[in-house]
Design a protein around this motif. Structure first.
Motif, PDB file in Angstrom:
ATOM      1  N   LEU A 101      12.435 -13.182  -7.472  1.00  0.00           N
ATOM      2  CA  LEU A 101      13.083 -11.909  -7.166  1.00  0.00           C
ATOM      3  C   LEU A 101      13.919 -12.001  -5.891  1.00  0.00           C
ATOM      4  O   LEU A 101      14.951 -11.333  -5.774  1.00  0.00           O
ATOM      5  CB  LEU A 101      12.035 -10.793  -7.043  1.00  0.00           C
ATOM      6  N   ASP A 102      13.519 -12.844  -4.959  1.00  0.00           N
ATOM      7  CA  ASP A 102      14.335 -13.034  -3.757  1.00  0.00           C
ATOM      8  C   ASP A 102      15.676 -13.663  -4.129  1.00  0.00           C
ATOM      9  O   ASP A 102      16.719 -13.277  -3.591  1.00  0.00           O
ATOM     10  CB  ASP A 102      13.586 -13.917  -2.754  1.00  0.00           C
ATOM     11  N   ARG A 103      15.660 -14.605  -5.058  1.00  0.00           N
ATOM     12  CA  ARG A 103      16.919 -15.206  -5.497  1.00  0.00           C
ATOM     13  C   ARG A 103      17.763 -14.209  -6.290  1.00  0.00           C
ATOM     14  O   ARG A 103      18.964 -14.081  -6.071  1.00  0.00           O
ATOM     15  CB  ARG A 103      16.656 -16.462  -6.345  1.00  0.00           C
ATOM     16  N   LEU A 104      17.132 -13.515  -7.229  1.00  0.00           N
ATOM     17  CA  LEU A 104      17.888 -12.591  -8.068  1.00  0.00           C
ATOM     18  C   LEU A 104      18.484 -11.441  -7.259  1.00  0.00           C
ATOM     19  O   LEU A 104      19.521 -10.886  -7.625  1.00  0.00           O
ATOM     20  CB  LEU A 104      16.993 -12.037  -9.179  1.00  0.00           C
ATOM     21  N   SER A 105      17.820 -11.061  -6.169  1.00  0.00           N
ATOM     22  CA  SER A 105      18.323  -9.975  -5.317  1.00  0.00           C
ATOM     23  C   SER A 105      19.184 -10.491  -4.170  1.00  0.00           C
ATOM     24  O   SER A 105      19.640  -9.702  -3.345  1.00  0.00           O
ATOM     25  CB  SER A 105      17.147  -9.176  -4.744  1.00  0.00           C
ATOM     26  N   GLU A 106      19.379 -11.801  -4.106  1.00  0.00           N
ATOM     27  CA  GLU A 106      20.162 -12.435  -3.031  1.00  0.00           C
ATOM     28  C   GLU A 106      19.584 -12.120  -1.662  1.00  0.00           C
ATOM     29  O   GLU A 106      20.284 -11.729  -0.738  1.00  0.00           O
ATOM     30  CB  GLU A 106      21.637 -12.033  -3.126  1.00  0.00           C
ATOM     31  N   GLY A 107      18.249 -12.259  -1.559  1.00  0.00           N
ATOM     32  CA  GLY A 107      17.588 -12.126  -0.263  1.00  0.00           C
ATOM     33  C   GLY A 107      17.228 -10.716   0.132  1.00  0.00           C
ATOM     34  O   GLY A 107      17.023 -10.444   1.319  1.00  0.00           O
ATOM     35  N   ARG A 108      17.091  -9.814  -0.838  1.00  0.00           N
ATOM     36  CA  ARG A 108      16.790  -8.417  -0.510  1.00  0.00           C
ATOM     37  C   ARG A 108      15.331  -8.044  -0.784  1.00  0.00           C
ATOM     38  O   ARG A 108      14.994  -6.862  -0.855  1.00  0.00           O
ATOM     39  CB  ARG A 108      17.721  -7.480  -1.281  1.00  0.00           C
ATOM     40  N   LEU A 109      14.462  -9.021  -0.895  1.00  0.00           N
ATOM     41  CA  LEU A 109      13.049  -8.746  -1.158  1.00  0.00           C
ATOM     42  C   LEU A 109      12.234  -8.780   0.132  1.00  0.00           C
ATOM     43  O   LEU A 109      12.422  -9.655   0.986  1.00  0.00           O
ATOM     44  CB  LEU A 109      12.480  -9.772  -2.141  1.00  0.00           C
ATOM     45  N   LEU A 110      11.326  -7.821   0.271  1.00  0.00           N
ATOM     46  CA  LEU A 110      10.317  -7.789   1.321  1.00  0.00           C
ATOM     47  C   LEU A 110       8.963  -7.663   0.620  1.00  0.00           C
ATOM     48  O   LEU A 110       8.867  -7.055  -0.440  1.00  0.00           O
ATOM     49  CB  LEU A 110      10.532  -6.607   2.271  1.00  0.00           C
ATOM     50  N   ILE A 111       7.925  -8.211   1.218  1.00  0.00           N
ATOM     51  CA  ILE A 111       6.615  -8.246   0.574  1.00  0.00           C
ATOM     52  C   ILE A 111       5.617  -7.387   1.341  1.00  0.00           C
ATOM     53  O   ILE A 111       5.431  -7.549   2.555  1.00  0.00           O
ATOM     54  CB  ILE A 111       6.089  -9.687   0.471  1.00  0.00           C
ATOM     55  N   ASN A 112       4.953  -6.494   0.607  1.00  0.00           N
ATOM     56  CA  ASN A 112       3.893  -5.653   1.144  1.00  0.00           C
ATOM     57  C   ASN A 112       2.564  -6.197   0.629  1.00  0.00           C
ATOM     58  O   ASN A 112       2.289  -6.158  -0.578  1.00  0.00           O
ATOM     59  CB  ASN A 112       4.104  -4.205   0.677  1.00  0.00           C
ATOM     60  N   VAL A 113       1.743  -6.714   1.506  1.00  0.00           N
ATOM     61  CA  VAL A 113       0.455  -7.291   1.117  1.00  0.00           C
ATOM     62  C   VAL A 113      -0.572  -6.163   1.032  1.00  0.00           C
ATOM     63  O   VAL A 113      -0.883  -5.516   2.031  1.00  0.00           O
ATOM     64  CB  VAL A 113      -0.010  -8.364   2.124  1.00  0.00           C
ATOM     65  N   VAL A 114      -1.085  -5.903  -0.171  1.00  0.00           N
ATOM     66  CA  VAL A 114      -1.993  -4.781  -0.414  1.00  0.00           C
ATOM     67  C   VAL A 114      -3.330  -5.314  -0.918  1.00  0.00           C
ATOM     68  O   VAL A 114      -3.413  -5.847  -2.026  1.00  0.00           O
ATOM     69  CB  VAL A 114      -1.395  -3.783  -1.424  1.00  0.00           C
ATOM     70  N   THR A 115      -4.366  -5.148  -0.109  1.00  0.00           N
ATOM     71  CA  THR A 115      -5.704  -5.620  -0.483  1.00  0.00           C
ATOM     72  C   THR A 115      -6.396  -4.632  -1.418  1.00  0.00           C
ATOM     73  O   THR A 115      -7.155  -5.030  -2.297  1.00  0.00           O
ATOM     74  CB  THR A 115      -6.554  -5.849   0.783  1.00  0.00           C
ATOM     75  N   GLY A 116      -6.143  -3.338  -1.256  1.00  0.00           N
ATOM     76  CA  GLY A 116      -6.728  -2.318  -2.126  1.00  0.00           C
ATOM     77  C   GLY A 116      -7.991  -1.725  -1.533  1.00  0.00           C
ATOM     78  O   GLY A 116      -8.882  -2.460  -1.102  1.00  0.00           O
ATOM     79  N   GLY A 117      -8.064  -0.379  -1.516  1.00  0.00           N
ATOM     80  CA  GLY A 117      -9.191   0.284  -0.862  1.00  0.00           C
ATOM     81  C   GLY A 117      -9.992   1.232  -1.726  1.00  0.00           C
ATOM     82  O   GLY A 117     -10.814   1.982  -1.210  1.00  0.00           O
ATOM     83  N   ASP A 118      -9.771   1.201  -3.047  1.00  0.00           N
ATOM     84  CA  ASP A 118     -10.500   2.087  -3.955  1.00  0.00           C
ATOM     85  C   ASP A 118     -11.413   1.251  -4.844  1.00  0.00           C
ATOM     86  O   ASP A 118     -10.932   0.597  -5.791  1.00  0.00           O
ATOM     87  CB  ASP A 118      -9.523   2.896  -4.804  1.00  0.00           C
ATOM     88  N   PRO A 119     -12.723   1.231  -4.589  1.00  0.00           N
ATOM     89  CA  PRO A 119     -13.630   0.401  -5.390  1.00  0.00           C
ATOM     90  C   PRO A 119     -13.583   0.721  -6.875  1.00  0.00           C
ATOM     91  O   PRO A 119     -13.733  -0.189  -7.708  1.00  0.00           O
ATOM     92  CB  PRO A 119     -15.005   0.714  -4.793  1.00  0.00           C
ATOM     93  N   VAL A 120     -13.386   1.989  -7.245  1.00  0.00           N
ATOM     94  CA  VAL A 120     -13.341   2.360  -8.659  1.00  0.00           C
ATOM     95  C   VAL A 120     -12.118   1.752  -9.334  1.00  0.00           C
ATOM     96  O   VAL A 120     -12.216   1.155 -10.417  1.00  0.00           O
ATOM     97  CB  VAL A 120     -13.347   3.895  -8.807  1.00  0.00           C
ATOM     98  N   GLU A 121     -10.955   1.891  -8.707  1.00  0.00           N
ATOM     99  CA  GLU A 121      -9.759   1.283  -9.277  1.00  0.00           C
ATOM    100  C   GLU A 121      -9.871  -0.236  -9.297  1.00  0.00           C
ATOM    101  O   GLU A 121      -9.435  -0.888 -10.249  1.00  0.00           O
ATOM    102  CB  GLU A 121      -8.517   1.715  -8.494  1.00  0.00           C
ATOM    103  N   ASN A 122     -10.433  -0.808  -8.243  1.00  0.00           N
ATOM    104  CA  ASN A 122     -10.614  -2.263  -8.205  1.00  0.00           C
ATOM    105  C   ASN A 122     -11.453  -2.756  -9.375  1.00  0.00           C
ATOM    106  O   ASN A 122     -11.145  -3.772 -10.008  1.00  0.00           O
ATOM    107  CB  ASN A 122     -11.266  -2.681  -6.886  1.00  0.00           C
TER     108      ASN A 122
END
Length: 387
Positions: A101-122
């Protein structure tokens, strides 16, 4: 000492892939999540000069990666802050997706690292780890992920993750991979941030609380030999006058009843997210005393998980509050408003021009033939002062 407010901040907007509307906690005034509407919001954010957009993640949202892939071709400069999910994605797959996606967007990707905080959804996603274990997975995940995006061939044996001969063949446009954003208020989360992250994010707490949190993160990062950038996630309700802004805030929750608030708070209470606990403590599920700091309103958090506070006020007041957070070292601001299309325009018109580096705007006005001019050929003077 340099004036941090003189440095142009990165101002983001938000893509409402879980839905949008004019009111919280009700279907009245709601808008469907479809590609046409998301395109409108993204194109508006791009044309208005926003740095990027945050795309949320979770089972209540459309998939962030597919949404970003669909919107990249219709925008020109807009960056996309998209989540990777340690424990839900293998790090090798996440690295390949990010590089692509970084290549396809020509360097417009940023990454949000999400560990997750809802045990039910997890559990619904097949993750049955404790809070501490999930952050140990995140640590191992980022060990592998960042090495892959730096072009290494990786052998790794950890407590939770094990790869042999892992590599990505097609590199990202951005050297070392897209910058990493991350938010978390617990001790294990701060340890991860201090070791791996480029920009640490906090939700919109009062400035004194944010200052205390950032001081801890900054010290921990220095111990790891890193210098981090900082960002904040807030809603915003800005109007030409303070009275109009507060009236709009009250209107946003006009259809909320006590049962809806109680049901939402019950869901939030099951989460093991320290950040969510801090958000909930700002209002304790009560409509009383929602202005928890000057121009900082906790009404959104009555029914919305995660970011639950909004800056509310006139342009001058909102700008003053932003500069207070800038003085703490924050230079990334992720805003949203309801509905997101109209509020993007309102924020861009009333607030963004007053920050260094803001996109210049066409000042041609009232050129149409049907009443936009005075007497047919006289243009009104533009008043630049804010009320």
């Amino acid at each position: 000492m340099s004036d941090k407010s003189a440095v142009p901040p990165n101002i983001f907007w938000f893509l409402p892939t879980h839905g949008d509307g004019r009111y919280l906690g009700t279907a009245q005034g709601g808008r469907p999540v479809d590609l046409a509407y998301l395109q409108q919001v993204a194109i508006a954010a791009d044309n208005l000069g926003f740095y990027g957009v945050l795309i949320p993640t979770g089972k209540s949202c459309e998939d962030a990666w597919l949404v970003a892939s669909a919107l990249v071709p219709v925008t020109k400069k807009l960056r996309y802050l998209v989540a990777v999910r340690p424990g839900l994605q293998p790090p090798t797959l996440a690295a390949r997706m990010a590089a692509t996606l970084d290549r396809l967007s020509e360097g417009r990707l940023l990454i949000n690292v999400v560990t997750g905080g809802d045990p039910v959804e997890n559990k619904g996603d097949g993750i049955f780890l404790s809070h501490a274990e999930r952050y140990r997975v995140t640590d191992e995940f980022l060990d592998i992920y960042t090495r892959l995006l730096n072009g290494e061939k990786v052998d790794y044996q950890g407590e939770h993750l094990h790869v042999e001969g892992a590599e990505i063949l097609f590199p990202p446009v951005q050297q070392g991979g897209p910058p990493l954003y991350f938010g978390g208020s617990s001790e294990p989360a701060i340890d991860v941030a201090a070791k791996h992250i480029d920009t640490y994010l906090t939700w919109g707490e009062p400035p004194a609380d944010v200052a205390q949190k950032l001081a801890v993160v900054r010290e921990r990062a220095q111990q790891s030999g890193k210098t981090l950038r900082y960002g904040i996630r807030l809603h915003v309700i800005v109007r030409e006058t303070e009275a109009e802004a507060w009236a709009a805030a009250e209107k946003l929750i006009a259809h909320l009843d006590d049962e809806t608030i109680a049901a939402a708070q019950k869901i939030f209470s099951r989460m093991d997210s320290t950040g969510q606990s801090r958000m909930s403590a700002l209002h304790s599920g009560s409509r009383d005393n929602l202005e928890i700091s000057p121009n900082l309103w906790a009404g959104v958090g009555l029914v919305r998980g995660g970011a639950g506070t909004a800056l509310v006020g006139s342009p001058e007041q909102v700008i003053e509050r932003i500069k207070e957070y800038q003085a703490l070292g924050i230079d990334n601001f992720i805003f949203s408003g309801y509905p997101h299309l109209e509020e993007a325009h309102r924020f861009a018109e009333l607030v963004m021009p007053h920050f260094p580096g803001a996109k210049s705007r066409d000042t041609t006005i009232n050129t149409g033939p049907f009443g936009e001019t005075i007497g047919g050929d006289s243009r009104p003077a533009m008043k630049t002062n804010l009320r």
